[in-house]
Design a protein around this motif. Structure first.
Motif, PDB file in Angstrom:
ATOM      1  N   THR A 125       2.968   4.856   3.259  1.00  0.00           N
ATOM      2  CA  THR A 125       1.888   3.930   2.961  1.00  0.00           C
ATOM      3  C   THR A 125       0.536   4.570   3.294  1.00  0.00           C
ATOM      4  OG1 THR A 125       1.791   2.904   5.158  1.00  0.00           O
ATOM      5  CG2 THR A 125       3.429   2.045   3.611  1.00  0.00           C
ATOM      6  N   ASN A 165       0.813  -1.218   0.000  1.00  0.00           N
ATOM      7  CA  ASN A 165       0.000   0.000   0.000  1.00  0.00           C
ATOM      8  C   ASN A 165       0.850   1.273   0.000  1.00  0.00           C
ATOM      9  OD1 ASN A 165      -2.322  -1.561   0.032  1.00  0.00           O
ATOM     10  ND2 ASN A 165      -2.485  -1.532   2.265  1.00  0.00           N
ATOM     11  N   ILE A 166       1.982   1.238  -0.654  1.00  0.00           N
ATOM     12  CA  ILE A 166       2.784   2.458  -0.835  1.00  0.00           C
ATOM     13  C   ILE A 166       2.079   3.334  -1.864  1.00  0.00           C
ATOM     14  CG2 ILE A 166       5.020   3.359  -1.591  1.00  0.00           C
ATOM     15  CD1 ILE A 166       6.223   0.643  -0.809  1.00  0.00           C
TER      16      ILE A 166
END
Length: 222
Positions: free
Chosen positions: A135, A115-116
């Motif tokens: 993130t 989830n960067i």
């Protein structure tokens, strides 16, 4: 979001590495030549005052005093040189022991960051050798290593990054990426990372120290 697991890993054999103290020349020039000369500088005014006070010049005494001051500087420089070498040797031994432990354990840490959605490029080296990544869960991680040049730069960063690193030396062994491209925000100086506890390799930063990078608090950071 971060996940860390240990996996089996076979380290390539390493040839014997002999210890070598780098920077001998500069240390010798500064400590064993410059320091004795520096120690003689405050003695010269003192000798001048003594000559004016006594009204006579004693060349032998002046030379002995200057040689004594230079000798003290030489001894101090030599002692400090040995101290630097001892500290450097201890660090080298620690690195060697850590490498041996990594090879003996035959495991590596697999670190996966998901989830960067934003990243900053660290500006210490060209091409860039570091990244600060954010993130969607509000976590901040840095990847800061000169050896990043060995990896594919156009494949990093992405929305998911997996690192393999040695558990004892903390050396980054591999970098794999997956997912979509993420937004480049800005450049950040390496001092920003170091000031907040970061070092070469990989680690996390507290969200509070990264507030200065936040422009408006609504997913827009600099």
């Amino acid at each position: 979001m971060i996940e860390i697991v240990r996996i089996s890993y076979t380290y390539p054999p390493r040839s014997e590495e002999n210890y070598r103290f780098e920077g001998y020349f500069i240390f010798i020039v500064v400590l064993l030549i410059g320091l004795p000369m520096l120690c003689m500088v405050p003695v010269l005014p003192l000798l001048y005052v003594c000559e004016r006070w006594t009204g006579e010049e004693n060349l032998l005494l002046n030379r002995l005093v200057l040689l004594g001051a230079a000798g003290l500087g030489l001894v101090a420089g030599f002692w400090y040189l040995l101290k630097l070498r001892a500290e450097d040797l201890q660090r080298w031994k620690t690195r060697q022991e850590s490498r041996q432990r990594d090879a003996a354990d035959s495991v590596a840490e697999q670190v996966t960051i998901r989830n960067i959605y934003q990243y900053w490029s660290v500006t210490s080296y060209e091409p860039a050798a570091g990244f600060l990544i954010h993130t969607r869960e509000g976590e901040w991680f840095y990847l800061f290593d000169q050896r990043l040049d060995d990896f594919e730069e156009d494949a990093f960063p992405r929305s998911e990054v997996t690192l393999l690193r040695a558990p004892h030396t903390r050396t980054i062994l591999e970098i794999k990426t997956a997912g979509d491209e993420v937004d480049f925000v800005d450049f950040v100086e390496d001092e920003f990372i170091h000031e907040h506890g970061g070092d070469h390799g990989f680690g996390s930063l507290e969200p509070t120290v990264c507030e200065s990078l936040n422009q408006d608090g609504n997913n827009s950071e600099r």
